[in-house]
Design a protein around this motif. Structure first.
Motif, PDB file in Angstrom:
ATOM      1  N   LEU A  64      36.455  45.824  44.633  1.00 51.01           N
ATOM      2  CA  LEU A  64      37.664  46.309  43.985  1.00 51.01           C
ATOM      3  C   LEU A  64      38.921  46.056  44.805  1.00 51.01           C
ATOM      4  O   LEU A  64      40.027  46.012  44.255  1.00 51.01           O
ATOM      5  N   GLN A  76      41.540  39.253  42.406  1.00 50.23           N
ATOM      6  CA  GLN A  76      40.367  39.956  42.896  1.00 50.23           C
ATOM      7  C   GLN A  76      39.093  39.356  42.324  1.00 50.23           C
ATOM      8  O   GLN A  76      39.132  38.538  41.414  1.00 50.23           O
ATOM      9  N   LYS A  77      37.972  39.766  42.885  1.00 49.15           N
ATOM     10  CA  LYS A  77      36.677  39.313  42.409  1.00 49.15           C
ATOM     11  C   LYS A  77      36.356  39.974  41.073  1.00 49.15           C
ATOM     12  O   LYS A  77      36.776  41.103  40.813  1.00 49.15           O
ATOM     13  N   PRO A  78      35.599  39.293  40.209  1.00 46.38           N
ATOM     14  CA  PRO A  78      35.223  39.895  38.916  1.00 46.38           C
ATOM     15  C   PRO A  78      34.342  41.127  39.115  1.00 46.38           C
ATOM     16  O   PRO A  78      33.569  41.205  40.072  1.00 46.38           O
ATOM     17  N   THR A  79      34.463  42.077  38.218  1.00 44.46           N
ATOM     18  CA  THR A  79      33.626  43.266  38.250  1.00 44.46           C
ATOM     19  C   THR A  79      32.361  43.019  37.434  1.00 44.46           C
ATOM     20  O   THR A  79      32.355  42.163  36.548  1.00 44.46           O
ATOM     21  N   ASP A 139      31.150  44.530  26.782  1.00 47.74           N
ATOM     22  CA  ASP A 139      31.537  43.421  27.664  1.00 47.74           C
ATOM     23  C   ASP A 139      30.919  42.093  27.248  1.00 47.74           C
ATOM     24  O   ASP A 139      31.325  41.036  27.754  1.00 47.74           O
ATOM     25  N   LYS A 196      35.182  37.038  32.072  1.00 48.99           N
ATOM     26  CA  LYS A 196      35.096  37.912  33.237  1.00 48.99           C
ATOM     27  C   LYS A 196      36.461  38.388  33.728  1.00 48.99           C
ATOM     28  O   LYS A 196      36.580  39.511  34.240  1.00 48.99           O
ATOM     29  N   ASP A 197      37.505  37.575  33.560  1.00 48.47           N
ATOM     30  CA  ASP A 197      38.828  38.034  33.996  1.00 48.47           C
ATOM     31  C   ASP A 197      39.346  39.142  33.087  1.00 48.47           C
ATOM     32  O   ASP A 197      39.958  40.113  33.550  1.00 48.47           O
ATOM     33  N   ARG A 213      37.398  41.191  31.305  1.00 51.84           N
ATOM     34  CA  ARG A 213      36.542  42.353  31.569  1.00 51.84           C
ATOM     35  C   ARG A 213      37.036  43.110  32.791  1.00 51.84           C
ATOM     36  O   ARG A 213      37.138  44.342  32.786  1.00 51.84           O
ATOM     37  N   THR A 214      37.353  42.373  33.828  1.00 49.02           N
ATOM     38  CA  THR A 214      37.852  42.993  35.056  1.00 49.02           C
ATOM     39  C   THR A 214      39.193  43.663  34.822  1.00 49.02           C
ATOM     40  O   THR A 214      39.436  44.782  35.284  1.00 49.02           O
TER      41      THR A 214
END
Length: 222
Positions: free
Chosen positions: A73, A89-92, A115, A120-121, A123-124
């Motif tokens: 996060l 940031q990294k995907p969740t 989801d 993924k972007d 979703r995050t």
């Protein structure tokens, strides 16, 4: 003492701001006064304070969440422009949901279904918006991500950014100059009454702006 004096002055200005409408002098009843320099300064300070709370909240959630989720996060890059926040940031993980009571991330079966089929972007970003909207009830955030746009590039003021995954050094941030479709294609009209020196300076500055707004790795074609 200085802080208390500044606080008292701000309150006095906010409570006694006047304006003229149809020849009548009126007193602002409530809310911020559009166009007042003080309001712009206070808004910037407010958003800086909000941002610090947001970053600290992410750290708290990261610490409270299970290590099995492999969460990242903590923002790798972050910038603020007035009320616009830009981050990297990294995907969740799929199904990640914010448990605001316990300030942690959990995997929820319903969220897993929600989801499915979402980039993924996005979703995050949805998860980050949910976290952000639990910090201050007076501030509600919205998010835009590259997958929201046909070219998978996110407009940010006069540039657009994206992640290039096809490099020898791994994923890299790329950016290029951006203008809205309705923007004029002319920097300045040739028939303008402006002096020739002003025309040349305008064109040169326009070129410099485009160069600064474009990743050097994209080459001269851009």
């Amino acid at each position: 003492m200085i802080g208390l004096a500044v606080k008292a002055a701000i309150k006095a200005i906010m409570k006694n701001h006047t304006l003229k409408n149809n020849g009548k002098n009126l007193q602002q009843s409530k809310k911020g006064i559009m166009g007042l320099d003080l309001i712009r300064a206070l808004a910037k300070l407010y958003m800086i304070d909000w941002t610090e709370k947001f970053i600290q909240r992410l750290k708290t959630i990261q610490e409270n969440s299970s290590e099995d989720l492999n969460l990242r996060l903590i923002l790798e890059a972050y910038s603020i422009y007035v009320d616009d926040q830009s981050s990297l940031q990294k995907p969740t993980p799929v199904g990640a949901k914010y448990d605001h009571k316990n300030m942690k991330i959990v995997i929820d079966d319903t969220q897993v279904k929600n989801d499915s089929g979402i980039e993924k972007d996005k979703r995050t970003a949805n998860l980050m918006v949910d976290i952000a909207n639990h910090i201050d009830p007076s501030i509600k955030m919205e998010a835009s991500v590259p997958s929201d746009f046909p070219n998978n590039k996110l407009p940010l003021l006069n540039s657009q950014v994206w992640i290039d995954n096809n490099t020898k050094d791994g994923p890299q941030i790329r950016y290029e100059h951006f203008e809205k479709p309705m923007a004029s294609k002319l920097e300045i009209q040739n028939t303008s009454a402006m002096p020739e020196t002003t025309k040349r300076a305008t064109l040169v500055q326009g070129g410099i702006t485009r160069l600064l707004n474009t990743s050097i790795e994209l080459g001269q074609s851009k």
